[in-house]
Design a protein around this motif. Structure first.
Motif, PDB file in Angstrom:
ATOM      1  N   ILE A 264       0.329  -0.923   0.030  1.00 45.97           N
ATOM      2  CA  ILE A 264      -0.031  -0.434  -0.195  1.00 45.97           C
ATOM      3  C   ILE A 264       0.918   1.491  -0.107  1.00 45.97           C
ATOM      4  O   ILE A 264       0.365   2.519  -1.116  1.00 45.97           O
ATOM      5  CB  ILE A 264      -1.294  -0.807   1.044  1.00 45.97           C
ATOM      6  N   VAL A 265       2.120   0.861   0.702  1.00 48.46           N
ATOM      7  CA  VAL A 265       3.191   2.797   1.128  1.00 48.46           C
ATOM      8  C   VAL A 265       3.342   2.739  -0.917  1.00 48.46           C
ATOM      9  O   VAL A 265       3.655   3.658  -1.066  1.00 48.46           O
ATOM     10  CB  VAL A 265       4.700   2.675   2.069  1.00 48.46           C
ATOM     11  N   ASP A 266       3.814   1.461  -0.497  1.00 43.58           N
ATOM     12  CA  ASP A 266       4.636   1.468  -1.940  1.00 43.58           C
ATOM     13  C   ASP A 266       3.693   2.139  -3.755  1.00 43.58           C
ATOM     14  O   ASP A 266       3.977   3.422  -4.496  1.00 43.58           O
ATOM     15  CB  ASP A 266       5.217   0.249  -2.777  1.00 43.58           C
ATOM     16  N   LYS A 267       2.245   2.133  -3.746  1.00 41.48           N
ATOM     17  CA  LYS A 267       1.075   2.185  -4.595  1.00 41.48           C
ATOM     18  C   LYS A 267       0.907   3.773  -4.359  1.00 41.48           C
ATOM     19  O   LYS A 267       0.361   4.045  -5.126  1.00 41.48           O
ATOM     20  CB  LYS A 267       0.554   1.343  -4.623  1.00 41.48           C
ATOM     21  N   LEU A 268       1.014   4.103  -3.033  1.00 43.86           N
ATOM     22  CA  LEU A 268       0.827   4.863  -2.844  1.00 43.86           C
ATOM     23  C   LEU A 268       1.655   6.674  -2.836  1.00 43.86           C
ATOM     24  O   LEU A 268       1.778   7.630  -2.397  1.00 43.86           O
ATOM     25  CB  LEU A 268       0.496   5.439  -1.559  1.00 43.86           C
ATOM     26  N   THR A 269       3.265   5.729  -2.950  1.00 43.11           N
ATOM     27  CA  THR A 269       4.226   6.469  -2.866  1.00 43.11           C
ATOM     28  C   THR A 269       4.502   6.625  -4.785  1.00 43.11           C
ATOM     29  O   THR A 269       5.392   5.697  -5.154  1.00 43.11           O
ATOM     30  CB  THR A 269       5.162   6.498  -2.203  1.00 43.11           C
ATOM     31  N   PRO A 270       5.241   7.925  -4.946  1.00 43.95           N
ATOM     32  CA  PRO A 270       5.839   8.383  -6.243  1.00 43.95           C
ATOM     33  C   PRO A 270       7.369   6.967  -5.881  1.00 43.95           C
ATOM     34  O   PRO A 270       8.024   6.736  -5.150  1.00 43.95           O
ATOM     35  CB  PRO A 270       5.887   9.730  -6.714  1.00 43.95           C
ATOM     36  N   GLY A 271       8.146   6.620  -7.707  1.00 43.75           N
ATOM     37  CA  GLY A 271       8.937   5.611  -7.668  1.00 43.75           C
ATOM     38  C   GLY A 271       8.104   4.672  -7.391  1.00 43.75           C
ATOM     39  O   GLY A 271       7.356   3.845  -7.191  1.00 43.75           O
ATOM     40  N   SER A 272       9.377   3.471  -7.024  1.00 42.70           N
ATOM     41  CA  SER A 272       9.505   2.363  -6.240  1.00 42.70           C
ATOM     42  C   SER A 272      10.338   1.774  -5.112  1.00 42.70           C
ATOM     43  O   SER A 272      11.799   2.673  -5.058  1.00 42.70           O
ATOM     44  CB  SER A 272       9.827   1.352  -8.044  1.00 42.70           C
ATOM     45  N   MET A 273       9.944   1.315  -4.032  1.00 48.49           N
ATOM     46  CA  MET A 273      10.554   1.095  -2.982  1.00 48.49           C
ATOM     47  C   MET A 273      11.519   0.316  -2.969  1.00 48.49           C
ATOM     48  O   MET A 273      12.766   0.488  -2.240  1.00 48.49           O
ATOM     49  CB  MET A 273       9.334   0.930  -1.719  1.00 48.49           C
ATOM     50  N   THR A 274      11.088  -0.482  -3.928  1.00 51.00           N
ATOM     51  CA  THR A 274      12.342  -1.662  -4.269  1.00 51.00           C
ATOM     52  C   THR A 274      13.215  -1.160  -5.044  1.00 51.00           C
ATOM     53  O   THR A 274      14.316  -1.925  -5.056  1.00 51.00           O
ATOM     54  CB  THR A 274      11.848  -3.148  -4.339  1.00 51.00           C
ATOM     55  N   GLY A 275      13.061  -0.436  -5.865  1.00 49.81           N
ATOM     56  CA  GLY A 275      14.473   0.179  -6.791  1.00 49.81           C
ATOM     57  C   GLY A 275      14.309  -1.298  -8.010  1.00 49.81           C
ATOM     58  O   GLY A 275      15.316  -1.683  -8.313  1.00 49.81           O
ATOM     59  N   GLY A 276      13.357  -2.284  -8.086  1.00 49.47           N
ATOM     60  CA  GLY A 276      13.238  -3.065  -9.116  1.00 49.47           C
ATOM     61  C   GLY A 276      14.223  -4.423  -8.618  1.00 49.47           C
ATOM     62  O   GLY A 276      13.162  -5.521  -9.427  1.00 49.47           O
ATOM     63  N   LYS A 277      14.012  -4.830  -7.726  1.00 45.30           N
ATOM     64  CA  LYS A 277      14.570  -5.437  -7.254  1.00 45.30           C
ATOM     65  C   LYS A 277      13.304  -6.739  -6.298  1.00 45.30           C
ATOM     66  O   LYS A 277      12.170  -6.378  -6.354  1.00 45.30           O
ATOM     67  CB  LYS A 277      15.702  -6.054  -5.595  1.00 45.30           C
ATOM     68  N   PHE A 278      13.698  -8.027  -6.320  1.00 41.36           N
ATOM     69  CA  PHE A 278      12.507  -9.245  -5.906  1.00 41.36           C
ATOM     70  C   PHE A 278      12.910  -9.348  -4.118  1.00 41.36           C
ATOM     71  O   PHE A 278      13.908 -10.000  -3.612  1.00 41.36           O
ATOM     72  CB  PHE A 278      13.280  -9.920  -6.699  1.00 41.36           C
ATOM     73  N   VAL A 279      12.194  -8.466  -3.055  1.00 43.40           N
ATOM     74  CA  VAL A 279      11.703  -8.674  -2.016  1.00 43.40           C
ATOM     75  C   VAL A 279      10.394  -9.408  -1.641  1.00 43.40           C
ATOM     76  O   VAL A 279       9.322  -9.308  -2.148  1.00 43.40           O
ATOM     77  CB  VAL A 279      11.558  -7.058  -1.205  1.00 43.40           C
ATOM     78  N   ALA A 280      10.698  -9.912  -0.613  1.00 41.72           N
ATOM     79  CA  ALA A 280       9.697 -10.883  -0.017  1.00 41.72           C
ATOM     80  C   ALA A 280       9.357 -10.645   1.315  1.00 41.72           C
ATOM     81  O   ALA A 280      10.303 -10.020   1.830  1.00 41.72           O
ATOM     82  CB  ALA A 280       9.981 -12.909  -0.703  1.00 41.72           C
ATOM     83  N   GLY A 281       8.831 -11.506   1.837  1.00 37.34           N
ATOM     84  CA  GLY A 281       8.976 -11.588   3.420  1.00 37.34           C
ATOM     85  C   GLY A 281       7.140 -12.262   4.481  1.00 37.34           C
ATOM     86  O   GLY A 281       6.545 -12.542   3.824  1.00 37.34           O
ATOM     87  N   THR A 282       7.464 -12.029   5.624  1.00 43.82           N
ATOM     88  CA  THR A 282       6.027 -12.075   6.116  1.00 43.82           C
ATOM     89  C   THR A 282       6.233 -11.213   7.473  1.00 43.82           C
ATOM     90  O   THR A 282       6.839 -10.507   7.652  1.00 43.82           O
ATOM     91  CB  THR A 282       6.421 -13.993   6.619  1.00 43.82           C
ATOM     92  N   GLY A 283       5.148 -11.484   8.930  1.00 45.16           N
ATOM     93  CA  GLY A 283       5.097 -10.906   9.411  1.00 45.16           C
ATOM     94  C   GLY A 283       4.036 -10.511   9.937  1.00 45.16           C
ATOM     95  O   GLY A 283       3.100 -10.060   8.498  1.00 45.16           O
ATOM     96  N   THR A 284       2.802 -10.589  11.038  1.00 44.36           N
ATOM     97  CA  THR A 284       2.445  -9.550  11.983  1.00 44.36           C
ATOM     98  C   THR A 284       2.451  -8.303  11.841  1.00 44.36           C
ATOM     99  O   THR A 284       3.320  -7.903  11.848  1.00 44.36           O
ATOM    100  CB  THR A 284       1.149 -10.174  12.340  1.00 44.36           C
ATOM    101  N   ILE A 285       1.353  -7.257  11.831  1.00 46.90           N
ATOM    102  CA  ILE A 285       1.079  -6.033  11.940  1.00 46.90           C
ATOM    103  C   ILE A 285      -0.109  -5.475  12.950  1.00 46.90           C
ATOM    104  O   ILE A 285      -1.234  -5.795  12.311  1.00 46.90           O
ATOM    105  CB  ILE A 285       1.390  -5.345  10.068  1.00 46.90           C
ATOM    106  N   ASP A 286       0.224  -4.585  13.724  1.00 44.34           N
ATOM    107  CA  ASP A 286      -0.939  -4.187  14.622  1.00 44.34           C
ATOM    108  C   ASP A 286      -0.835  -2.819  13.512  1.00 44.34           C
ATOM    109  O   ASP A 286      -0.650  -2.211  12.799  1.00 44.34           O
ATOM    110  CB  ASP A 286      -0.397  -4.772  15.894  1.00 44.34           C
TER     111      ASP A 286
END
Length: 365
Positions: A264-286
């Motif tokens: 959500i943050v990335d789609k609401l922010t100009p540019g690309s947060m990953t720089g085009g790289k392949f990032v995966a992950g996991t984790g709950t969030i509150d």
């Protein structure tokens, strides 16, 4: 019959008997294996995973993949043979059945619990993402659940917005219990509410509920500890400034919260947060952006690497377990909050990987 032949025959028959026994004897275990991994920035089954309207969005490059674990169902009966095979298989994990399913839990109950956790994770992901971007999110206190055969049963309903109790404005969830327990059991308490349907209609139009308030008088009853109660659980409902929907079927549980929030943050922010790289992950969030641990971390890292991930955002509490068997070519990045994850992505984008907070056997960076 020669002695050697007889011995060989007896050994063969014994081996067959042991194999048959291993196949027939049930074992109290379940199996976990790598599940699907989906890019939160992209499409899944022909539709965007994250659908945002009413606000300017961007189409970033790269991957922010949520990961899953495939598990055998609560009714699955594993035999000793398959348990042994699973223990030897690097890409699966055999765990005690009760680790995944509490005793007595049915398949329907497990599915319901997973669905509820998934829905809550989406809600918290949206709140955390917008707060990270300093976009205000309004909140209101609602009836989360009503206990059967208690005074509020049939009088209040899940989703009703509670604006006041006994004429005193409710400012936070804890106020409801505080105001009710001022009474003695058997006394009346007055709830000022906005019915769930009225509140939902207003929220759908992007309006904060205000009209349609009514008062409901309920006689309190005595709880086991002697307090006055009416038999409800209060909760929080957020009112978002614009619609954000997560479209992902056949997934349950809370562990995708972090990756949804980052998407959500990335789609609401100009540019690309990953720089085009392949990032995966996991984790709950509150709601405050704190990242929590999940189960099956080793299966998720394997699944992510199999899909091509270079970096894996790992809840700090899972670091010690994840680092024990890290897939070759995958960098584990330790995160404790959504802010940590955003800073790590900035380093990944700039190729400043030497400065990334990494996992270690003791969970230290």
């Amino acid at each position: 019959m020669p002695r050697r032949t007889a011995t060989l025959l007896a050994s063969t028959l014994m081996l067959i008997a042991l194999l048959c026994t291993a196949v027939l004897i049930p074992a109290p275990y379940s199996e976990m294996s790598p599940g699907p991994t989906v890019n939160t920035l992209g499409d899944h089954e022909g539709a965007p995973v994250l659908q945002i309207s009413g606000h300017k969005t961007y189409q970033p490059t790269g991957h922010l993949n949520m990961t899953t674990v495939r598990v055998t169902g609560p009714d699955y009966s594993m035999n000793v043979f398959y348990a042994l095979v699973g223990w030897l298989d690097h890409d699966s994990a055999v765990v005690p059945h009760k680790t995944l399913y509490p005793e007595g839990q049915t398949a329907e109950q497990a599915d319901q619990e997973n669905a509820e956790e998934f829905t809550q994770s989406q809600e918290s992901a949206k709140v955390a993402a917008l707060q990270q971007l300093h976009i205000p999110v309004a909140a209101q206190t609602v009836v989360a659940s009503v206990m059967k055969d208690k005074p509020a049963d049939g009088r209040l309903h899940a989703g009703d917005v509670i604006t006041a109790v006994d004429g005193t404005k409710v400012k936070e969830t804890g106020d409801v219990a505080k105001f009710v327990t001022r009474h003695k059991p058997g006394e009346k308490t007055v709830f000022t509410i906005i019915p769930a349907k009225v509140a939902a209609a207003a929220e759908k139009k992007g309006h904060k509920p205000g009209a349609g308030q009514r008062q409901v008088t309920i006689t309190t009853t005595k709880a086991q500890d002697g307090r006055a109660v009416v038999g409800i659980q209060a909760g929080v409902d957020h009112i978002f400034p614009f619609p954000i929907d997560v479209k992902l079927a056949d997934v349950g549980g809370p562990s995708a919260g972090l990756m949804f929030a980052l998407g959500i943050v990335d789609k609401l922010t100009p540019g690309s947060m990953t720089g085009g790289k392949f990032v995966a992950g996991t984790g709950t969030i509150d709601d405050k952006g704190k990242v929590g641990p999940i189960g099956g971390i080793s299966m998720k890292t394997v699944g992510a690497r199999n899909k091509g991930a270079q970096f894996f955002l790992t809840p700090k509490e899972n670091c010690a377990a994840a680092v024990k068997d890290t897939p070759k070519g995958l960098t584990l990045v330790k995160v404790g909050t959504i802010g940590d994850a955003v800073k790590a992505l900035e380093k990944i984008r700039k190729d400043d990987t030497a400065g990334l907070p990494s996992c270690s056997p003791a969970g230290r960076s």
